[in-house]
Design a protein around this motif. Structure first.
Motif, PDB file in Angstrom:
ATOM      1  N   LYS A  97      67.766  59.450  29.466  1.00 46.03           N
ATOM      2  CA  LYS A  97      67.319  59.350  27.982  1.00 46.03           C
ATOM      3  C   LYS A  97      65.958  59.162  27.869  1.00 46.03           C
ATOM      4  O   LYS A  97      65.261  59.730  26.991  1.00 46.03           O
ATOM      5  CB  LYS A  97      67.629  57.724  27.597  1.00 46.03           C
ATOM      6  N   ARG A  98      65.100  58.730  28.721  1.00 46.17           N
ATOM      7  CA  ARG A  98      63.807  58.657  28.503  1.00 46.17           C
ATOM      8  C   ARG A  98      63.206  60.315  28.735  1.00 46.17           C
ATOM      9  O   ARG A  98      62.219  60.494  28.377  1.00 46.17           O
ATOM     10  CB  ARG A  98      63.150  57.759  29.996  1.00 46.17           C
ATOM     11  N   ALA A  99      63.836  61.015  29.387  1.00 42.59           N
ATOM     12  CA  ALA A  99      63.434  62.368  29.843  1.00 42.59           C
ATOM     13  C   ALA A  99      63.341  63.310  28.580  1.00 42.59           C
ATOM     14  O   ALA A  99      62.590  64.112  28.367  1.00 42.59           O
ATOM     15  CB  ALA A  99      64.248  63.063  31.055  1.00 42.59           C
ATOM     16  N   ILE A 148      51.588  57.468  35.553  1.00 40.56           N
ATOM     17  CA  ILE A 148      52.975  57.456  35.939  1.00 40.56           C
ATOM     18  C   ILE A 148      53.669  56.386  34.990  1.00 40.56           C
ATOM     19  O   ILE A 148      54.712  56.724  34.541  1.00 40.56           O
ATOM     20  CB  ILE A 148      53.231  56.961  37.358  1.00 40.56           C
ATOM     21  N   GLN A 149      52.999  55.254  34.703  1.00 33.64           N
ATOM     22  CA  GLN A 149      53.988  54.014  33.883  1.00 33.64           C
ATOM     23  C   GLN A 149      54.069  54.699  32.379  1.00 33.64           C
ATOM     24  O   GLN A 149      54.745  54.046  31.700  1.00 33.64           O
ATOM     25  CB  GLN A 149      53.299  52.963  34.119  1.00 33.64           C
ATOM     26  N   GLU A 150      53.171  55.517  32.020  1.00 30.88           N
ATOM     27  CA  GLU A 150      52.987  56.089  30.849  1.00 30.88           C
ATOM     28  C   GLU A 150      54.383  57.030  30.367  1.00 30.88           C
ATOM     29  O   GLU A 150      54.691  56.913  29.288  1.00 30.88           O
ATOM     30  CB  GLU A 150      51.890  57.050  30.496  1.00 30.88           C
ATOM     31  N   TYR A 151      54.613  57.623  31.691  1.00 30.14           N
ATOM     32  CA  TYR A 151      55.757  58.707  31.592  1.00 30.14           C
ATOM     33  C   TYR A 151      57.236  58.090  31.783  1.00 30.14           C
ATOM     34  O   TYR A 151      57.961  58.323  31.361  1.00 30.14           O
ATOM     35  CB  TYR A 151      55.588  60.016  32.391  1.00 30.14           C
ATOM     36  N   THR A 152      57.154  56.945  32.646  1.00 26.96           N
ATOM     37  CA  THR A 152      58.451  56.588  33.180  1.00 26.96           C
ATOM     38  C   THR A 152      58.452  55.161  32.225  1.00 26.96           C
ATOM     39  O   THR A 152      57.883  54.783  31.420  1.00 26.96           O
ATOM     40  CB  THR A 152      58.458  56.042  34.638  1.00 26.96           C
ATOM     41  N   SER A 153      59.550  54.347  32.548  1.00 29.91           N
ATOM     42  CA  SER A 153      59.753  52.804  32.072  1.00 29.91           C
ATOM     43  C   SER A 153      60.516  52.317  33.184  1.00 29.91           C
ATOM     44  O   SER A 153      60.985  52.638  34.295  1.00 29.91           O
ATOM     45  CB  SER A 153      60.642  53.124  30.780  1.00 29.91           C
ATOM     46  N   PRO A 154      60.349  50.501  32.835  1.00 32.76           N
ATOM     47  CA  PRO A 154      60.906  49.899  33.719  1.00 32.76           C
ATOM     48  C   PRO A 154      62.328  49.991  34.144  1.00 32.76           C
ATOM     49  O   PRO A 154      62.996  49.713  35.025  1.00 32.76           O
ATOM     50  CB  PRO A 154      60.523  48.285  33.278  1.00 32.76           C
TER      51      PRO A 154
END
Length: 393
Positions: free
Chosen positions: A372-374, A327-333
């Motif tokens: 932006k991350r998507a 999950i943390q690899e795909y998302t960001s803080p």
């Protein structure tokens, strides 16, 4: 052009007429290959009328259709399986009648790569013999136990976290391992409502414009943490914090489970603070998600690469997630609040919901960061990396 054969798990059809994470992923790869045509693609799958209808406009993929296993076939297979184990051990035993039919259907066909999508971690020996130099395994989970694996020449992992887990737990690790991150059709989730349409749709579900709506979308099974999320909402002393639950135990089927019954009892206890829709087709999810203010992914296991995180980011939903798998690899803080998946997960979820409830500006910033991350996890990006992996073989 590489000749690639994808072997679907056989539980649900491809194209994904009944949903399913792997089936939806394969459908995305197929449709992107229609546009770019960089692979000579074949797909082995079970089918139904709807899947055949969806496949009608796909011109550049050969579908090798396998009838679904019947109850009689499963019973006969179990009997033969038990006899074969006593006589010959496990070596030449296929996992199910489906794989027997797959092997039969592929007789006389040649490919550069044959890729089992899910299935056994150690290659079925009959498949390894049939495709000795090009049998791959597409791993959609995180191994959490020690195991042996032989017969595969390459492992495709959906996250670096999953790939590292394979290296740790595979006792006789020999195959190449490569990460190909999953992707979504971000355009499908870029649609939106006007404020008036959004408020009207909220009212239809029993939500008001003033409510802060938390979305859960996924399977209703224990490892997904649905009950913990319900308890977290229950402990928030604010009637305007609402929960919208979308999903079923097994994708589009009407299966009843004890866990589903327990979830429904909790939903009823919270009365008008929760709306439970049941299963919703992936193509319609945006209509519900656009009503929400945030999305929770409270996984209690090591989730390899949950698609819902990418979909939430593509819809501009701030995320509340557990520290789980990839999950943390795909998302960001910047777009996701992370809580530990420990004995205090309910309180962690509660605090995260309250923090976002009380800070609309933070929600807006997380929304923009998620959009932006998507863009890093589109179908086009996934397809490009998949093709590169095939060309490197």
């Amino acid at each position: 052009m590489k000749k690639v054969c994808l072997i679907a798990p056989g539980l649900l059809p491809v194209p994904a007429s009944k949903g399913g994470a792997i089936e939806t992923l394969l459908t995305s790869l197929i449709r992107e290959n229609e546009r770019q045509r960089l692979l000579d693609l074949s797909v082995v799958t079970t089918f139904d009328d709807k899947a055949q209808e969806m496949a009608a406009d796909i011109q550049h993929t050969r579908f090798i259709e396998i009838p679904a296993d019947t109850a009689l076939q499963k019973m006969i297979f179990r009997i033969r399986h038990a006899i074969a184990r006593r006589m010959h051990g496990e070596h030449d035993i296929l996992p199910s009648p489906y794989y027997v039919k797959v092997l039969r259907a592929l007789k006389g066909r040649s490919f550069d790569e044959v890729i089992l999508e899910g299935g056994p971690a150690s290659a079925p020996r009959l498949f390894a013999r049939r495709f000795p130099s090009g049998l791959w395994y597409h791993m959609h989970y995180v191994p959490e136990w020690d195991f042996d694996s032989t017969g595969y020449t390459k492992i495709l992992a959906v996250s670096d976290f999953a790939a590292d887990a394979w290296r740790r737990h595979c006792r006789n690790h020999e195959a190449q391992i490569e990460t190909v991150h999953n992707g979504i059709d971000d355009k499908r989730f870029s649609q939106g409502f006007s404020d008036q349409e959004r408020n009207e749709a909220r009212r239809e579900l029993g939500f008001s414009p003033e409510d802060v709506v938390v979305l859960y979308c996924g399977r209703i099974i224990p490892v997904k943490g649905v009950l913990q999320l319900l308890k977290a909402v229950e402990r928030i002393d604010d009637p305007h914090v609402k929960l919208l639950i979308i999903g079923s135990p097994n994708f589009g089927t009407e299966e009843r489970t004890e866990y589903l019954d327990e979830v429904e009892r909790s939903v009823q206890a919270l009365a008008d603070r929760v709306k439970f829709t049941g299963f919703v087709q992936n193509s319609q999810l945006w209509r519900y998600a656009k009503l929400a203010d945030m999305q929770a992914v409270p996984s209690l296991w090591e989730d390899a690469a949950p698609t819902v995180c990418m979909e939430a980011m593509a819809m501009g939903l701030p995320l509340i997630v557990t520290r789980s798998g990839g999950i943390q690899e795909y998302t960001s803080p910047e777009c996701a609040l992370t809580v530990p998946k420990d004995d205090h997960v309910e309180d962690g979820l509660r605090q995260a919901i309250i923090a976002l409830r009380d800070d609309p500006r933070r929600r807006r910033c997380m929304s923009q960061a998620g959009l932006k991350r998507a863009r890093d996890f589109t179908v086009a990006s996934m397809y490009a990396h998949f093709v590169e992996a095939c060309e490197r073989s």
